[in-house]
Design a protein around this motif. Structure first.
Motif, PDB file in Angstrom:
ATOM      1  N   THR A 872       0.819  -1.221   0.000  1.00  0.00           N
ATOM      2  CA  THR A 872       0.000   0.000   0.000  1.00  0.00           C
ATOM      3  C   THR A 872       0.851   1.269   0.000  1.00  0.00           C
ATOM      4  OG1 THR A 872      -0.136  -0.138   2.402  1.00  0.00           O
ATOM      5  CG2 THR A 872      -1.948  -1.085   1.158  1.00  0.00           C
ATOM      6  N   LYS A 873       2.029   1.222   0.623  1.00  0.00           N
ATOM      7  CA  LYS A 873       2.847   2.443   0.693  1.00  0.00           C
ATOM      8  C   LYS A 873       3.253   2.898  -0.704  1.00  0.00           C
ATOM      9  CE  LYS A 873       4.675   1.660   5.362  1.00  0.00           C
ATOM     10  NZ  LYS A 873       5.875   1.393   6.165  1.00  0.00           N
ATOM     11  N   SER A 874       3.677   1.928  -1.533  1.00  0.00           N
ATOM     12  CA  SER A 874       4.069   2.281  -2.904  1.00  0.00           C
ATOM     13  C   SER A 874       2.859   2.764  -3.695  1.00  0.00           C
ATOM     14  CB  SER A 874       4.697   1.070  -3.606  1.00  0.00           C
ATOM     15  OG  SER A 874       5.873   0.686  -2.940  1.00  0.00           O
ATOM     16  N   LEU A 875       1.716   2.123  -3.478  1.00  0.00           N
ATOM     17  CA  LEU A 875       0.520   2.540  -4.200  1.00  0.00           C
ATOM     18  C   LEU A 875       0.093   3.949  -3.779  1.00  0.00           C
ATOM     19  CD1 LEU A 875      -1.500  -0.797  -4.148  1.00  0.00           C
ATOM     20  CD2 LEU A 875      -0.556   0.335  -6.160  1.00  0.00           C
ATOM     21  N   PHE A 876       0.259   4.266  -2.492  1.00  0.00           N
ATOM     22  CA  PHE A 876      -0.042   5.632  -2.036  1.00  0.00           C
ATOM     23  C   PHE A 876       0.798   6.646  -2.813  1.00  0.00           C
ATOM     24  CE2 PHE A 876      -1.328   4.210   2.536  1.00  0.00           C
ATOM     25  CZ  PHE A 876      -2.567   3.824   2.055  1.00  0.00           C
ATOM     26  N   VAL A 877       2.091   6.348  -2.931  1.00  0.00           N
ATOM     27  CA  VAL A 877       2.987   7.294  -3.617  1.00  0.00           C
ATOM     28  C   VAL A 877       2.605   7.394  -5.095  1.00  0.00           C
ATOM     29  CG1 VAL A 877       5.380   7.856  -4.171  1.00  0.00           C
ATOM     30  CG2 VAL A 877       4.834   6.789  -1.982  1.00  0.00           C
ATOM     31  N   ILE A 878       2.249   6.255  -5.710  1.00  0.00           N
ATOM     32  CA  ILE A 878       1.847   6.283  -7.126  1.00  0.00           C
ATOM     33  C   ILE A 878       0.601   7.155  -7.303  1.00  0.00           C
ATOM     34  CG2 ILE A 878       0.852   4.854  -8.962  1.00  0.00           C
ATOM     35  CD1 ILE A 878       2.782   2.628  -8.086  1.00  0.00           C
TER      36      ILE A 878
END
Length: 1764
Positions: A872-878
């Motif tokens: 989820t952290k990477s998806l948040f940044v995306i």
């Protein structure tokens, strides 16, 4: 002609001046001209092509954006043409409501600056706008669901941002918008419009009818009041006297009175000096005081109408402001008296629901006076008439005004609701008269700074001083010594920087920042030796300025202490989080902005010292990077921003960082040394400076960034990314580089003359940072070194060539994101394939270029979703990256909104509204210019890059948080880019489709969330686009068949409910055609309900529903589901309205019918000319011939005040039968006819309608009534034979639901028969009369209100002569007593419901009813008495004493009271009245008993009529007053019997009545008579009556000085009363009268009271003293006690201050401490009360006493020690 050629001779209406201060202003002129030409061309083309959507709406939005970006940068001719075009668009008939609303919003904006266009330039016809307003606000079909209007209202506090102004185009209540439009347009109505409006609305002025509210509110809204003086005879002079006399005559605040007050206030404000208000001033202020609803007297009872119908404070303030000034300034005297009488309510210890109104009055009044003074002295000349010279406010007037308010403002400073209102009031008073407003606040501020125990006083006083800062600091002829207080205040505020008290710390930061923004911190102590022209004040200032350096250094020391105590180690336990709390972030913000302001305003010498101090502190310590480190870094940033060239941070930090970061071991460490992190944080903040200064350290920064962004430690690379972002922003953005208060810096030789100086917009000399070529090269060099490698790494990760761990991927994405945030303003927009065929239009739609987006981002997202969906952290940044790519152009929308809000708040606290003309301080003006630059970057977006597929995947992802964030971004995109929803909605609907078999339930849920959208955003489910609705609504219903759909999960059911609810709340009429499909009859129940709901929303008044839909709703009337039945009943009422056949109307002339012309001039009420409308029993239409010979007027208000210009009534039916033939019916009509002709259908329908829905909560259902009204109106009596057996059965059934059902059908039947022929109506009543008798026999507690509603609804808007059967039935002995007291009361209630609707037209019935009731007034039962009281109120309601009103033919109060008094004579002769009648003792017939029973009923009548009648019969009430005084008890005790309690209530309500000067002698005579009564409680009641009467009629009484003297004499007489309780109450009354300055506390009164108090008491001679001597001694004691009570009243009349006379009176009272009782008790009580009320400000009050007096007081007030 070219655009360039046009611009040469171009004179704009009103530009945004700040655009000219931008570094690229020359380019803006060209852009604005091109955009305007494009708007004009396309808007006119769209109108000519009649393409309202999308053409006209799209280009109107572009025009709105143009106004935001460039202001009114068009010629006057263009301005007028735009207004006329939009006006025509707004008033187009049958325009979609939402479209009309958005055009209206734009038109309001164009009309906003009224000084730009005069009445000669522009005229607008009022009638089309009125017709539109009538159609919308008083829609006849909205309640039937045939038209839906936008309903949302945006809260006022969110209207500060430009976006929200655009947002208003979408969501605001349509009637609010229309009212705002009318207010903007009425200025331009032609001169003849006033007379036309009066002709239109005068016939509606019937005070008994609800239509009166409509008439008066229309007048308030439409009547123009700004006209040149020569047109006044065509304007307000036509109606002023008429409406003013009406207002003066009417009492008890009816609901429409507030609209009249608003109209008068507007008239007064727009025509100062042209209307003579002097005769009305006492009444105006009396009514203002009454409308504040303040609790007065012992009972403190307020009539409920006064609470609900109180005046609007904003308009009262306008009115008061306009009345001030002129010869003698009479209004100011009343205003002073008003605030003296209410001042004690402002004290912090007093609290109640009235407080908010008082606070608003105090807050707005000074602001309104400032606006008026600005208009009179400083406003730019315009066409609007000026205030005549003789009427303008002088300096003496303003001083008097300030003196009247300052006491209340100083008390309100410490209010429990906060000091904001008082601070705003004091700020404006300081603008008007600084010499009066500032000193008392300074005194309180210094006192608060010295005390440690009351931090709330410091907070309150500092917040008030912040508002007054500019008035204090500015060179001011009225208060030159104010500037000498600046340094003492600054030094005194330093202890407020305290980590232990958050609110005090924040207000101190704000205080220091405000003052230092206004004052250059420069040491001018050497100036007196160099300048010979300095005044003494200036010399003192110069010498004092030597302390500035000391102040700055002490402030920094305080900040360092604050930082040391804010470290994580100090504020957290080991287990707690290491993130910053909200309070800490606020303190950090306050600290950094204050330090920045101080250092910006410092001279270079002081700056160097401060810089050295901060540098030493920052470099000699190592701070944690969460709380204290951020604060220190912010301070360092502030020092670097002021003068980077003198800062030594960068070389020092870069050297340390480079040495640390180059150590190889550190690259792979998870936790790094604190020193490295601290220096990295420090560097990331000090790079937020002028980009040109960073070029010197280009190499160092690049090396450090390349190393640090790849560090493994998350905290380290996060700080490095911040450094990267800040560096890129400093290099790439356009921004001002300095904010000093003077443009030339502080090198001038005398900066003290610049204190408080306003910035000059024309010569602001803003220093801009504009990226140079070297800076741009450095930006792209950094991006190539940092951004490009990361993109390649991510690409390799996606392809699988070089996989990364989650942490590495997150780090790479963070670098990409911060590069975007840093250099977003320089990056070109991304491109990609266009979305084709988005919307078709015959005009050019400009920049609608939506791109699908680059494939790379899509692959990146899909890779993560497929391989690591839980990352989820990477998806948040995306998601953040996608959002930035779409919306970010150098600033974020949310940040911009926040800055705009804070700018508005600061401007409000520091603006000079007196002088206006943008007299803001320079820093604020620069801030506004920067905001204008950001507006340009936010709103000038050439194209959008939509990652719809990518984001749709994210919106339907497994993770709830990811879905939520992605959906928020999607919603923002839909709201930002026009028509983008047409691309996204089909993709969302695919996921809901039953054919989408591979979908997951989470995707299904995500798709529903996409349709719902966030609360404030654009909701795809209700887009106003028929193509969209035609896809979405059926898809929502069909999704019930989807394999992913399950109602077992409550969340999905709730989601569907939310979507349906949102559609219901936000839907407004759009579509045209809609057909019902049979294919989905096997839907789950929820979806069938949803289908019915959505289908019902598509009913329209301009197009009938297709037969299929009519069939569906008709069948649904007997559906098993109650919710579907409810929708069907509501829809069927609307369908029947659609199918209603038009009936012919004919014009009639009343004078021809009556044979009498109305007399010239005003003639209101019952008169010969309207006699033919009356119900007269010997000429009722009981035969066909009589029925046809009469003209029927259904509107009951017509003819009372005046006749309409053209009176249209229904024509008599020409056909022998008025049945609707089956062959002539439409398809829809046939369907309804066939079903309602089916006995089985009727059986089921009636069975369902007579079911109980919610036990105990059901009531008469207006939708059921509308259904049957429509049926009988459209089809005549054809269905009656089928329904009648059911009605008979229901009427005989006493059950609640059965009775309610028969009520609804009966009311519908009576109203539906309005236009039936005589034969049908006659047959109907032959059936109905026995039915109603039966039903009323079975009336119960649960159903009597329903029958009252039924009869009232049936009689509403009906000619009483056509209902004579009903009235005669109801008049048949309602008080027969057969069914007990309940049935008698119920029958009266039902009768009352019918008669009230007919008002003045049934005077004969009222006479008959009164004659019937009078012998029965001696009722035993309480409920019958109460009902009779209520009925009597309505019988006498028509007997009003209004201007031009003829004596009524209805019963007169005076005659009734005379007859009642005759019957009460046995009681009037008795000294005391006892209630010896008990409920069960019904046989007593003696005169006294009967009189007591009668009196009880009369009391019920008096209570019911108080507050309900329009004029009060004062003389008649006075005749009853002695009786009430005899009965009313002294104490409030629930155990007293009903009669005593009622008498007390009556007295309280009557004492609140509005008095006229002619009534005052009569009332005083009655009170004087009662004051001589033998009954002491009667004398006591006189005083309680007096208290309330005087307060509620204060200014009217003061206007009659002779009566004031009578009242004074009366109070003094009762002060000498022999009864102790009466004397005490007289003292209390005297105190209240003195407090509101009803009569002055002059020397004669003091002398008289002191003489009384010094009455010598004879010495006691033992027990053998004679009775005569006892009496003699008692009389002396009474006189002495009266004197002491009077002196006590003087003390208590000033509860919160110490006037000059008070110390001596306190000393006089102290001499009586050893007097006999009750004198001793009175003195002790007074001293105790004095101590309580003066305790809070004793340090201030003690200054008023001499040392000797203080010694005596201390002995008196301090309690003796128990052990002494």
């Amino acid at each position: 002609m070219t655009v360039d050629g046009d611009m040469a001779a171009f004179v704009p209406q009103k530009e945004i001046v700040y655009n000219g201060l931008l570094p690229y202003s020359d380019r803006l002129d060209q852009e604005a001209a091109e955009l305007l030409a494009e708007i004009k061309a396309n808007l006119s083309r769209a109108v000519l092509l009649r393409e309202l959507w999308p053409g006209v709406t799209f280009w109107c939005r572009k025009l709105f954006s143009f106004l935001k970006l460039y202001g009114r940068r068009f010629s006057k001719e263009d301005h007028i043409l735009f207004i006329k075009l939009l006006y025509e668009l707004v008033v187009m008939p049958n325009l979609e409501p939402h479209m009309m609303q958005s055009f209206a919003r734009l038109l309001i904006h164009l009309l906003k600056k009224k000084e730009l266009l005069s009445r000669d330039d522009l005229q607008l016809s009022w009638r089309p706008l009125y017709n539109l307003y009538e159609r919308v606000v008083y829609s006849k079909t909205e309640h039937l669901g045939l038209i839906w209007f936008p309903k949302y209202i945006v809260k006022a506090e969110v209207l500060h941002t430009l976006t929200h102004l655009l947002f208003l185009l979408v969501c605001s209540s349509v009637d609010h918008t229309l009212k705002a439009l009318i207010k903007s347009c009425r200025l331009y109505f032609p001169a003849s419009s006033t007379r036309e409006m009066l002709d239109e609305w005068r016939p509606l002025l019937c005070v008994f009818d609800v239509v009166m509210q409509k008439a008066v509110s229309n007048m308030e809204l439409f009547l123009p009041t700004i006209m040149p003086p020569q047109e006044h005879s065509q304007g307000f002079q036509l109606w002023f006297d008429e409406l003013m006399n009406l207002w003066m005559s009417v009492q008890n605040q009816p609901s429409w009175e507030g609209h009249l007050v608003n109209l008068f206030a507007r008239l007064a404000n727009d025509n100062i000096g042209y209307v003579d208000w002097t005769p009305y001033i006492p009444t105006i202020f009396t009514r203002i005081l009454r409308s504040l609803n303040l609790p007065v007297g012992v009972s403190q009872m307020v009539a409920p109408r006064y609470l609900t119908n109180s005046y609007d404070i904003g308009h009262l303030v306008l009115w008061i402001t306009a009345l001030l000034g002129g010869p003698g300034n009479p209004a100011q005297k009343e205003l002073t008296c008003l605030f003296n009488s209410i001042a004690s309510f402002y004290h912090p210890s007093n609290h109640g629901r009235w407080q908010s109104r008082l606070m608003r009055l105090l807050q707005r009044l000074p602001a309104s006076v400032v606006c008026r003074v600005h208009r009179e002295r400083h406003a730019a000349p315009s066409w609007i008439p000026l205030v005549p010279e003789c009427q303008r406010l002088t300096d003496a007037d303003l001083q008097e005004f300030t003196r009247s308010l300052i006491g209340a403002a100083l008390l309100a400073m410490f209010s429990k609701t906060g000091s904001t209102d008082a601070a705003y009031a004091l700020q404006n008073l300081a603008l008007l008269t600084p010499e009066l407003a500032i000193p008392p606040v300074l005194e309180k501020t210094y006192a608060a700074m010295e005390t440690l125990t009351e931090p709330h006083t410091l907070t309150a006083t500092l917040s008030c001083m912040i508002g007054m800062a500019r008035s204090l600091v500015s060179p001011n002829n009225h208060y030159p010594e104010g500037r000498a207080h600046v340094l003492p205040l600054l030094m005194g505020s330093l202890p407020g920087v305290d980590t232990n008290d958050f609110s005090k710390c924040m207000i101190t930061f704000q205080f220091i920042a405000t003052f230092t923004t206004l004052v250059p911190l420069v040491d001018c102590s050497s100036a007196p030796s160099q300048h010979s022209d300095l005044t003494e004040t200036e010399k003192d200032l110069c010498f004092a300025s030597a302390e500035f350096e000391d102040f700055v250094l002490q402030f920094l020391d305080r900040c360092f202490v604050l930082i040391d105590s804010s470290t994580l180690e100090q504020t957290r336990d080991e287990t707690e989080t290491d993130t910053q709390t909200h309070l800490e972030s606020l303190v950090e913000l306050g600290l950094s902005s204050t330090v920045s302001t101080i250092l910006t305003q410092c001279s270079m010498e002081i700056y160097k010292v401060a810089l050295q101090k901060v540098y030493n502190f920052a470099t000699s310590n190592i701070f944690e990077t969460c709380v204290s480190g951020r604060m220190v870094a912010d301070m360092c940033r502030a020092t670097a921003k002021v003068c980077m060239s003198r800062c030594w941070y960068l070389p020092y930090i870069t050297q340390i960082l480079y040495m640390c970061a180059c150590v190889d071991e550190l690259q792979s460490e998870d936790d790094l040394d604190k020193e490295l992190l601290w220096n990295l944080q420090l560097l990331s903040e000090v790079t937020r400076v002028d980009g040109e200064q960073l070029l010197k350290y280009q190499g160092d920064l690049e090396r450090i960034l390349c190393v640090c962004v790849r560090l493994r430690c998350k905290r380290a690379y996060t700080l490095a990314c911040s450094l990267l972002e800040h560096t890129l922003r400093s290099l790439s953005l356009i921004y001002p580089t300095e904010y000093r208060s003077t443009s030339g810096g502080f090198d001038t030789d005398l900066p003290i003359r610049d204190w408080g100086r306003a910035g000059d917009v024309a010569a602001l000399a803003v220093c801009w940072h504009v990226p140079s070529m070297e800076e741009e090269n450095f930006v792209f060099q950094l991006l190539s070194r940092l951004l490009h490698p990361e993109l390649e790494r991510i690409k390799d990760h996606i392809s699988g060539d070089q996989p990364m761990s989650r942490e590495e991927l997150l780090q790479s994405l963070a670098i990409v994101q911060h590069c975007l945030l840093g250099a977003g303003s320089m990056l070109p927009p991304l491109d990609g394939p266009h979305v084709s065929d988005l919307v078709s239009s015959m005009v050019n739609l400009g920049e609608i270029k939506l791109h699908i987006g680059v494939d790379y981002s899509k692959r990146k997202t899909n890779h993560i979703l497929e391989h690591s969906e839980d990352d989820t952290k990477s998806l948040f940044v995306i998601i953040k990256i996608i959002s930035d790519l779409m919306f970010f152009r150098g600033t974020h929308k949310k940040e911009f909104d926040s800055r705009w809000k804070s700018f508005t708040l600061v401007k409000k606290s520091m603006e000079n509204r007196l002088h206006g003309k943008k007299q803001h301080i320079r820093a604020l003006l620069i801030d506004r210019v920067l905001l204008q630059h950001e507006v340009e970057s936010i709103y000038v977006c050439t194209s959008a890059c939509l990652y719809m597929c990518v984001r749709l995947c994210l919106c339907t992802c497994v993770s709830l948080q990811v879905r939520s964030r992605a959906q928020n971004v999607l919603t923002t995109a839909l709201g930002t880019y026009s028509f983008s929803y047409r691309d996204i909605i089909p993709r969302v609907l695919q996921l809901l489709s039953p054919q989408h078999a591979t979908g997951k339930q989470l995707q299904f849920k995500g798709a529903l969330y996409c349709l719902l959208s966030v609360h404030s955003g654009a909701c795809p489910a209700i887009m106003r686009d028929w193509d969209c609705v035609g896809e979405v609504w059926p898809a929502l219903v069909r999704c019930g068949l989807s394999p992913s759909m399950t109602l077992e999960k409550p969340s999905i059911g709730q989601l569907l409910d939310d979507i349906t609810d949102r559609i219901h709340r936000q839907h407004d009429t759009i579509g045209i055609y809609f057909a019902v499909s049979e294919r989905y009859r096997d839907l789950p129940w929820k979806f069938e309900h949803m289908a019915a709901d959505l289908l019902s929303l598509l009913l329209r008044e301009d197009h009938p529903l297709p037969p299929d839909a009519v069939l569906y709703f008709t069948q649904s009337l007997i559906h098993d589901s109650i919710s579907i039945r409810k929708v069907a009943i509501s829809a069927m009422a609307g369908i029947l309205k659609q199918l209603k056949r038009p009936r012919q109307k004919v014009a009639v002339k009343p004078s021809e019918i009556s044979g009498i012309e109305d007399p010239e001039g005003m003639c209101v009420g019952d008169r010969a000319g309207n006699q033919w409308l009356q119900y007269v029993s010997n000429s009722l239409p009981v035969s066909q011939e009589q029925w046809d010979s009469q003209q029927y007027v259904e509107k009951t208000h017509w003819g009372y005040y005046s006749w309409p210009r053209e009176m249209m009534i229904y024509a008599a039916s020409e056909k022998p039968t008025d049945d609707l033939l089956y062959e002539e019916m439409s398809e829809g009509e046939k369907i309804i006819f066939e079903y309602f002709s089916d006995p089985e259908f009727i059986d089921q329908l009636v069975a369902f309608l007579s079911l109980e829905d919610r036990k105990g909560k059901d009531s008469f259902n207006p939708q059921h009534f509308c259904l049957f009204k429509g049926l009988f109106r459209n089809y005549g009596d054809v269905f009656l034979p089928l329904l009648w057996p059911h009605l008979v059965q229901l009427a005989s059934d006493p059950h609640e639901s059965s009775q309610r059902c028969v009520c609804e059908i009966t009311a519908g039947l009576i109203r539906g028969s309005k236009l039936w022929s005589f034969n049908k109506v006659d047959r109907l009543w032959q059936l109905l009369c026995p039915l109603i008798r039966t039903a009323l026999t079975n009336i119960t507690v649960e159903t009597y209100t329903d029958w009252g509603t039924c009869i009232a609804t049936a009689c509403e808007g009906r000619d009483p002569r056509k209902l004579h059967w009903l009235f005669e039935l109801l008049m048949e002995s309602p008080l027969s007593g057969e069914g007990g007291s309940f049935r008698d009361a119920s029958l009266l209630y039902v009768l009352q419901g019918g008669l009230v609707q007919q008002q003045w037209r049934v005077s004969e019935l009222l006479h008959r009813l009164l004659a019937y009731l009078e012998p029965k007034l001696t009722q035993v039962y309480k409920n019958v008495r109460e009902r009779i009281g209520s009925v009597l109120t309505y019988i006498f309601m028509i007997d009003v004493a209004l201007p031009h009103t003829q004596p009524t033919s209805s019963p007169h109060v005076a005659e009734f009271v005379t007859r009642v008094l005759e019957r009460l004579r046995p009681l009037t002769s008795k000294p005391e009245i006892h209630n010896h009648v008990h409920e069960e003792n019904t046989q007593e017939t003696d005169e006294c008993t009967q009189a007591v029973k009668l009196l009880k009923t009369v009391l019920k009548w008096l209570m019911a009529s108080a507050g309900r009648t329009f004029t009060t019969p004062v003389q008649q009430q006075l005749q009853l007053l002695p009786l009430l005084f005899k009965i009313a008890p002294v104490e409030i005790d629930e155990s007293y019997d009903e009669m005593k309690q009622d008498a007390r209530t009556c007295l309280s309500l009557m004492s609140q009545g509005l008095l006229y000067p002619e009534h005052i002698p009569l009332i005083l005579a009655a009170l004087e008579e009662m004051a001589g009564s033998r009954l002491w409680h009667a004398r006591f009641s006189v005083l309680t009556y007096l208290q309330i009467m005087v307060f509620y009629n204060l200014f009217t009484l003061l206007s009659v000085p002779a009566e004031v003297l009578r009242l004074r004499k009366l109070v003094m007489q009762l002060l000498l009363d022999e009864q102790l309780e009466v004397r005490d109450m007289a003292g209390t009354t005297l105190s209240g009268l003195l407090q509101c300055q009803f009569f002055p506390l002059d020397s004669s009164l003091q002398t008289w009271l002191q003489t009384l108090s010094q009455t010598r008491l004879p010495k006691a001679r033992g027990e053998l003293a004679s009775t005569g001597e006892h009496i003699h001694t008692f009389m002396y004691l009474v006189r002495r006690h009266a004197g002491v009570l009077g002196l006590s009243a003087c003390i208590l009349s000033s509860p919160y201050d110490v006037p000059d006379w008070m110390p001596q009176i306190l000393m006089d009272l102290s001499d009586h401490l050893n007097d006999p009782q009750p004198i001793e008790m009175t003195v002790k009580k007074t001293l105790s009360e004095f101590r309580r009320t003066h305790h809070d400000n004793w340090q201030e009050h003690r200054q008023c006493f001499t040392d000797d007096q203080l010694l005596v007081l201390t002995d008196l007030l301090v309690s003796p020690c128990y052990y002494a």
